[in-house]
Design a protein around this motif. Structure first.
Motif, PDB file in Angstrom:
ATOM      1  N   GLU A  31       1.252  -1.281  -0.112  1.00 20.03           N
ATOM      2  CA  GLU A  31      -0.185  -0.432  -0.012  1.00 20.03           C
ATOM      3  C   GLU A  31       0.744   0.978  -0.123  1.00 20.03           C
ATOM      4  OE1 GLU A  31      -3.773   1.354   2.263  1.00 20.03           O
ATOM      5  OE2 GLU A  31      -2.431   0.999   3.220  1.00 20.03           O
ATOM      6  N   GLU A  32       1.819   1.442   1.000  1.00 21.60           N
ATOM      7  CA  GLU A  32       3.398   2.390   0.669  1.00 21.60           C
ATOM      8  C   GLU A  32       3.420   2.201  -0.951  1.00 21.60           C
ATOM      9  OE1 GLU A  32       4.621   6.028   1.693  1.00 21.60           O
ATOM     10  OE2 GLU A  32       3.221   4.302   3.458  1.00 21.60           O
ATOM     11  N   LEU A  33       3.739   1.189  -1.509  1.00 19.61           N
ATOM     12  CA  LEU A  33       4.510   1.690  -2.354  1.00 19.61           C
ATOM     13  C   LEU A  33       3.592   1.912  -3.443  1.00 19.61           C
ATOM     14  CD1 LEU A  33       6.798   0.676  -4.418  1.00 19.61           C
ATOM     15  CD2 LEU A  33       5.289  -1.521  -5.250  1.00 19.61           C
ATOM     16  N   ILE A  34       2.170   1.838  -3.660  1.00 14.13           N
ATOM     17  CA  ILE A  34       1.391   2.524  -4.350  1.00 14.13           C
ATOM     18  C   ILE A  34       1.180   3.744  -4.023  1.00 14.13           C
ATOM     19  CG2 ILE A  34      -0.515   2.488  -4.423  1.00 14.13           C
ATOM     20  CD1 ILE A  34      -0.999  -0.265  -4.454  1.00 14.13           C
ATOM     21  N   ARG A  35       1.244   4.662  -2.660  1.00 17.67           N
ATOM     22  CA  ARG A  35       0.512   6.017  -2.151  1.00 17.67           C
ATOM     23  C   ARG A  35       1.945   6.731  -2.354  1.00 17.67           C
ATOM     24  NH1 ARG A  35      -1.634   4.459   3.187  1.00 17.67           N
ATOM     25  NH2 ARG A  35       0.609   3.630   3.927  1.00 17.67           N
ATOM     26  N   THR A  36       3.838   6.005  -3.315  1.00 14.92           N
ATOM     27  CA  THR A  36       4.698   6.798  -3.627  1.00 14.92           C
ATOM     28  C   THR A  36       5.028   6.289  -4.382  1.00 14.92           C
ATOM     29  OG1 THR A  36       6.390   4.840  -2.049  1.00 14.92           O
ATOM     30  CG2 THR A  36       5.377   6.663  -0.639  1.00 14.92           C
ATOM     31  N   MET A  37       4.253   5.561  -5.376  1.00 19.57           N
ATOM     32  CA  MET A  37       4.922   5.545  -6.917  1.00 19.57           C
ATOM     33  C   MET A  37       4.445   7.127  -7.528  1.00 19.57           C
ATOM     34  SD  MET A  37       1.973   3.272  -8.495  1.00 19.57           S
ATOM     35  CE  MET A  37       0.699   3.290  -9.359  1.00 19.57           C
ATOM     36  N   PRO A  38       5.165   7.184  -8.539  1.00 19.37           N
ATOM     37  CA  PRO A  38       5.299   7.992  -9.524  1.00 19.37           C
ATOM     38  C   PRO A  38       3.901   8.402 -10.173  1.00 19.37           C
ATOM     39  CG  PRO A  38       7.071   6.986 -10.291  1.00 19.37           C
ATOM     40  CD  PRO A  38       6.779   6.382  -9.564  1.00 19.37           C
ATOM     41  N   PHE A  39       3.482   6.929 -10.251  1.00 17.68           N
ATOM     42  CA  PHE A  39       2.092   7.709 -11.580  1.00 17.68           C
ATOM     43  C   PHE A  39       0.870   7.264 -10.806  1.00 17.68           C
ATOM     44  CE2 PHE A  39       4.447   4.368 -11.975  1.00 17.68           C
ATOM     45  CZ  PHE A  39       5.759   4.497 -13.028  1.00 17.68           C
ATOM     46  N   LYS A  40      -0.109   8.155 -11.214  1.00 18.79           N
ATOM     47  CA  LYS A  40      -1.278   7.864 -10.360  1.00 18.79           C
ATOM     48  C   LYS A  40      -1.614   6.204 -10.938  1.00 18.79           C
ATOM     49  CE  LYS A  40      -6.436   8.856 -10.978  1.00 18.79           C
ATOM     50  NZ  LYS A  40      -7.210   9.550 -11.502  1.00 18.79           N
ATOM     51  N   PRO A  41      -2.247   5.398  -9.933  1.00 17.23           N
ATOM     52  CA  PRO A  41      -2.437   3.651  -9.935  1.00 17.23           C
ATOM     53  C   PRO A  41      -3.570   3.973 -10.277  1.00 17.23           C
ATOM     54  CG  PRO A  41      -2.622   5.022  -7.529  1.00 17.23           C
ATOM     55  CD  PRO A  41      -2.674   5.652  -8.550  1.00 17.23           C
ATOM     56  N   ASP A  42      -3.501   2.270 -11.088  1.00 13.11           N
ATOM     57  CA  ASP A  42      -5.056   2.179 -11.656  1.00 13.11           C
ATOM     58  C   ASP A  42      -4.871   0.785 -11.408  1.00 13.11           C
ATOM     59  OD1 ASP A  42      -2.837   0.909 -13.140  1.00 13.11           O
ATOM     60  OD2 ASP A  42      -3.093   1.641 -15.321  1.00 13.11           O
ATOM     61  N   ALA A  43      -5.939   0.161 -12.542  1.00 11.52           N
ATOM     62  CA  ALA A  43      -6.100  -1.364 -12.222  1.00 11.52           C
ATOM     63  C   ALA A  43      -4.682  -1.920 -12.072  1.00 11.52           C
ATOM     64  CB  ALA A  43      -6.988  -2.132 -13.059  1.00 11.52           C
ATOM     65  N   ARG A  44      -3.810  -1.983 -12.402  1.00 10.06           N
ATOM     66  CA  ARG A  44      -2.534  -2.818 -12.680  1.00 10.06           C
ATOM     67  C   ARG A  44      -2.038  -3.011 -11.511  1.00 10.06           C
ATOM     68  NH1 ARG A  44       0.130   0.124 -18.374  1.00 10.06           N
ATOM     69  NH2 ARG A  44      -0.569   1.455 -17.231  1.00 10.06           N
ATOM     70  N   VAL A  45      -2.531  -2.017 -10.502  1.00 10.93           N
ATOM     71  CA  VAL A  45      -2.019  -2.040  -9.386  1.00 10.93           C
ATOM     72  C   VAL A  45      -2.949  -2.413  -7.876  1.00 10.93           C
ATOM     73  CG1 VAL A  45       0.441  -0.559  -9.734  1.00 10.93           C
ATOM     74  CG2 VAL A  45      -1.632   0.274  -9.103  1.00 10.93           C
ATOM     75  N   TRP A  46      -3.963  -1.617  -8.473  1.00 10.43           N
ATOM     76  CA  TRP A  46      -5.058  -1.500  -7.496  1.00 10.43           C
ATOM     77  C   TRP A  46      -5.760  -3.506  -7.681  1.00 10.43           C
ATOM     78  CZ3 TRP A  46      -5.129   1.635  -3.982  1.00 10.43           C
ATOM     79  CH2 TRP A  46      -4.851   3.350  -3.915  1.00 10.43           C
ATOM     80  N   GLY A  47      -5.024  -3.673  -8.818  1.00 15.86           N
ATOM     81  CA  GLY A  47      -5.872  -5.561  -8.587  1.00 15.86           C
ATOM     82  C   GLY A  47      -4.923  -6.116  -7.705  1.00 15.86           C
ATOM     83  N   PRO A  48      -3.386  -6.244  -8.010  1.00 22.99           N
ATOM     84  CA  PRO A  48      -3.059  -6.842  -7.071  1.00 22.99           C
ATOM     85  C   PRO A  48      -3.006  -6.864  -5.336  1.00 22.99           C
ATOM     86  CG  PRO A  48      -2.177  -7.043  -8.849  1.00 22.99           C
ATOM     87  CD  PRO A  48      -3.107  -5.808  -9.108  1.00 22.99           C
ATOM     88  N   LEU A  49      -3.515  -5.496  -5.346  1.00 20.51           N
ATOM     89  CA  LEU A  49      -3.485  -5.448  -3.962  1.00 20.51           C
ATOM     90  C   LEU A  49      -4.473  -6.047  -3.251  1.00 20.51           C
ATOM     91  CD1 LEU A  49      -2.259  -3.986  -1.547  1.00 20.51           C
ATOM     92  CD2 LEU A  49      -3.205  -1.695  -2.338  1.00 20.51           C
ATOM     93  N   LEU A  50      -5.520  -5.925  -3.694  1.00 20.47           N
ATOM     94  CA  LEU A  50      -7.094  -6.373  -3.799  1.00 20.47           C
ATOM     95  C   LEU A  50      -7.191  -7.794  -3.607  1.00 20.47           C
ATOM     96  CD1 LEU A  50      -9.620  -3.415  -5.742  1.00 20.47           C
ATOM     97  CD2 LEU A  50      -9.774  -4.383  -3.214  1.00 20.47           C
ATOM     98  N   SER A  51      -6.460  -8.386  -4.718  1.00 20.29           N
ATOM     99  CA  SER A  51      -6.733  -9.616  -3.921  1.00 20.29           C
ATOM    100  C   SER A  51      -5.530 -10.275  -2.882  1.00 20.29           C
ATOM    101  CB  SER A  51      -5.203 -10.693  -5.659  1.00 20.29           C
ATOM    102  OG  SER A  51      -6.372 -10.370  -6.677  1.00 20.29           O
TER     103      SER A  51
END
Length: 66
Positions: A31-51
């Motif tokens: 979750e922290e990695l998603i918050r700090t990544m340099p682009f807006k999160p999309d399904a490619r990062v939310w999907g694995p986190l939700l799984s």
């Protein structure tokens, strides 16, 4: 990756890292990695986190993602 190989990771790389961290049970780090990544999160990062949240019964983190 930038310093060693001179390559800027893209969103798919971040998605893979979120998936690896999530499978290992390191949900808060993912979750922290998603918050700090340099682009807006999309399904490619939310999907694995939700799984990962489903796999490890992390209902609170899963709810924040939605």
């Amino acid at each position: 990756m930038r310093e060693s190989y001179g390559y800027q990771p893209n969103q798919e790389h971040y998605g893979c890292m979120v998936d690896l961290l999530g499978r290992a049970g390191r949900i808060s780090e993912a979750e922290e990695l998603i918050r700090t990544m340099p682009f807006k999160p999309d399904a490619r990062v939310w999907g694995p986190l939700l799984s990962a949240c489903k796999m490890h019964s992390e209902i609170g983190v899963g709810a924040r993602c939605l």
